[in-house]
Design a protein around this motif. Structure first.
Motif, PDB file in Angstrom:
ATOM      1  N   VAL A   1       0.765  -1.150   0.094  1.00 43.09           N
ATOM      2  CA  VAL A   1      -0.162   0.111   0.189  1.00 43.09           C
ATOM      3  C   VAL A   1       0.777   1.245  -0.060  1.00 43.09           C
TER       4      VAL A   1
ATOM      5  N   TYR B   1      -9.386   1.629   3.484  1.00 40.87           N
ATOM      6  CA  TYR B   1     -10.127   2.370   4.697  1.00 40.87           C
ATOM      7  C   TYR B   1      -9.191   3.623   4.757  1.00 40.87           C
TER       8      TYR B   1
ATOM      9  N   LEU C   1     -17.946 -13.044   3.837  1.00 33.69           N
ATOM     10  CA  LEU C   1     -17.735 -11.832   5.020  1.00 33.69           C
ATOM     11  C   LEU C   1     -16.794 -12.224   5.996  1.00 33.69           C
TER      12      LEU C   1
ATOM     13  N   THR D   1     -13.503 -11.929   8.198  1.00 36.42           N
ATOM     14  CA  THR D   1     -12.517 -10.988   8.454  1.00 36.42           C
ATOM     15  C   THR D   1     -11.159 -11.328   8.171  1.00 36.42           C
ATOM     16  N   SER D   2     -10.668 -10.260   7.598  1.00 31.82           N
ATOM     17  CA  SER D   2      -9.104 -10.473   7.277  1.00 31.82           C
ATOM     18  C   SER D   2      -8.342  -9.241   7.853  1.00 31.82           C
ATOM     19  N   GLU D   3      -6.829  -9.450   7.731  1.00 37.28           N
ATOM     20  CA  GLU D   3      -6.063  -8.450   8.393  1.00 37.28           C
ATOM     21  C   GLU D   3      -5.980  -7.163   7.220  1.00 37.28           C
ATOM     22  N   GLN D   4      -5.817  -6.260   7.870  1.00 43.87           N
ATOM     23  CA  GLN D   4      -5.602  -4.888   7.086  1.00 43.87           C
ATOM     24  C   GLN D   4      -3.918  -4.625   7.012  1.00 43.87           C
ATOM     25  N   PHE D   5      -3.825  -4.232   5.719  1.00 46.13           N
ATOM     26  CA  PHE D   5      -2.442  -3.712   5.354  1.00 46.13           C
ATOM     27  C   PHE D   5      -2.501  -2.335   5.273  1.00 46.13           C
ATOM     28  N   PHE D   6      -1.338  -1.973   6.002  1.00 46.45           N
ATOM     29  CA  PHE D   6      -1.364  -0.220   6.024  1.00 46.45           C
ATOM     30  C   PHE D   6      -0.160   0.353   5.001  1.00 46.45           C
TER      31      PHE D   6
ATOM     32  N   SER E   1      -7.696  -4.570   2.594  1.00 45.78           N
ATOM     33  CA  SER E   1      -8.113  -5.883   2.975  1.00 45.78           C
ATOM     34  C   SER E   1      -8.718  -6.542   2.138  1.00 45.78           C
TER      35      SER E   1
ATOM     36  N   GLU F   1     -18.929   2.895   5.490  1.00 46.79           N
ATOM     37  CA  GLU F   1     -18.517   3.391   6.840  1.00 46.79           C
ATOM     38  C   GLU F   1     -18.199   4.639   6.849  1.00 46.79           C
TER      39      GLU F   1
ATOM     40  N   ALA G   1     -11.295  -4.159  -0.244  1.00 46.03           N
ATOM     41  CA  ALA G   1     -11.635  -3.157   0.753  1.00 46.03           C
ATOM     42  C   ALA G   1     -10.524  -2.057   1.105  1.00 46.03           C
TER      43      ALA G   1
ATOM     44  N   GLU H   1     -11.875  -8.606   1.486  1.00 48.11           N
ATOM     45  CA  GLU H   1     -13.076  -9.159   2.381  1.00 48.11           C
ATOM     46  C   GLU H   1     -13.705 -10.423   1.176  1.00 48.11           C
TER      47      GLU H   1
ATOM     48  N   VAL I   1     -14.549   3.624   5.165  1.00 44.50           N
ATOM     49  CA  VAL I   1     -14.470   2.384   4.665  1.00 44.50           C
ATOM     50  C   VAL I   1     -15.134   2.217   3.412  1.00 44.50           C
TER      51      VAL I   1
END
Lengths: 114, 116
Positions: free
Chosen positions: B4, B33, B100, B102-107, B94, B56, B31, B96, B48
Motif C-alpha cells: 500500500v 480504509y 464476509l 474478517t481479514s487483516e488490514q495492510f497499512f 484488506s 462506513e 476494501a 473481504e 471504509v
C-alpha cells in the motif's frame, strides 16, 4: 461499543530479554478477532500476530506469542529474545466477525536497549 | 511498487487550501480504509470502502471527502481544514471474502499532515 485498553504507554527491555505488553478489551460479542500491530519509527504499520476468538490455542509467530484469556478479555503480547528492530509502537486491535470496523488501543511504545 | 502506497508523505497546508491525499494498493484487495492517527490517541477509523462503495463513515466532518474510483485507489479530499486536523493519515486495505470473513488490514506509510 468495543473498547481496547493498553495500560502501558511506554516500556523498555534489554536486548535478548523477554517483554510482555498488556491489552484488555470490552465487548459483548462472542465471535471476533484480535490483532497486534507494530509501527516502527518509519511509520509503516505491520501485522505482528492475529488471534481468532473461537480458537483456544494461543497464536504464535516465531518470537511473538500471545496469551489470550477470553473470559478475562485479555490479550497480551510476549516478545522473546528481544531485538533492537523490535523498537516500535505496538497497537492492540479488535474486530468483530464480519465487520470492517477495527478498534485500536492507544498503543505502547517499546524500546529495546542494547 | 508493492503493498500500500500513499502520497504525499508530508503535506503542509493553510486552512483555506484544498488538497488531496492519495492511496494505492497493489494487493488485489477489495476494501480500503482511511484512518486518522493523532498523538497519544487511538487510531480513528474515518471511512471504509468495500467493493468501491462507502460502507462506513464514522461521523467525520464534511471538510474531509473520500473518493474511491476503483478498488485500487482511494483519495481523501481536504478542504478548509482546522489546525486540530493535523495528524498522520493512514490508508489500509484488506480482502473481504464472499463469506464476509474478517481479514487483516495492510497499512500504507501514511501522510503527515500539518494545518497552519
Amino acid at each position: 461499543a468495543q473498547t481496547v485498553t493498553q495500560s502501558q504507554p511506554e516500556m523498555s527491555v534489554q536486548e535478548a530479554e523477554t517483554v510482555t505488553l498488556s491489552c484488555t478489551y470490552d465487548t459483548s460479542e462472542n465471535n471476533y478477532y484480535l490483532f497486534w500491530y507494530k509501527q516502527p519509527p518509519s511509520r509503516q504499520m505491520i501485522l505482528v500476530i492475529r488471534q481468532e476468538a473461537y480458537k483456544q490455542q494461543n497464536a504464535t509467530e516465531n518470537r511473538f506469542s500471545v496469551n489470550f484469556q477470553k473470559a478475562a478479555k485479555s490479550f497480551s503480547l510476549k516478545i522473546s529474545d528481544s531485538q533492537l528492530g523490535d523498537t516500535a509502537m505496538y497497537f492492540c486491535a479488535f474486530m468483530k466477525h464480519n465487520n470492517n470496523d477495527m478498534r485500536f488501543g492507544a498503543g505502547t511504545r517499546l524500546t529495546v536497549k542494547p | 511498487e508493492t503493498g500500500v502506497t500513499q502520497t504525499p508523505r508530508h503535506l503542509v497546508m493553510g486552512m483555506t487550501n484544498k488538497k488531496s491525499l492519495k492511496c494505492e494498493q497493489h494487493l488485489g484487495h477489495n476494501a480500503m480504509y482511511w484512518y486518522k492517527q493523532s498523538a497519544k490517541k487511538p487510531l480513528e477509523l474515518m471511512f471504509v470502502y468495500s467493493l468501491e462503495e462507502r460502507v462506513e463513515n464514522n461521523s467525520v466532518p464534511s471538510r474531509f471527502s473520500p473518493e474511491c474510483p476503483n478498488s485500487s485507489h482511494l483519495f481523501l479530499h481536504l478542504h478548509t481544514l482546522q489546525p486540530e486536523d493535523s495528524a498522520l493519515y493512514l490508508c489500509a486495505s484488506s480482502q473481504e471474502g464472499l463469506a464476509l470473513t474478517t481479514s487483516e488490514q495492510f497499512f500504507g506509510p501514511g501522510t503527515r499532515l500539518t494545518v497552519l
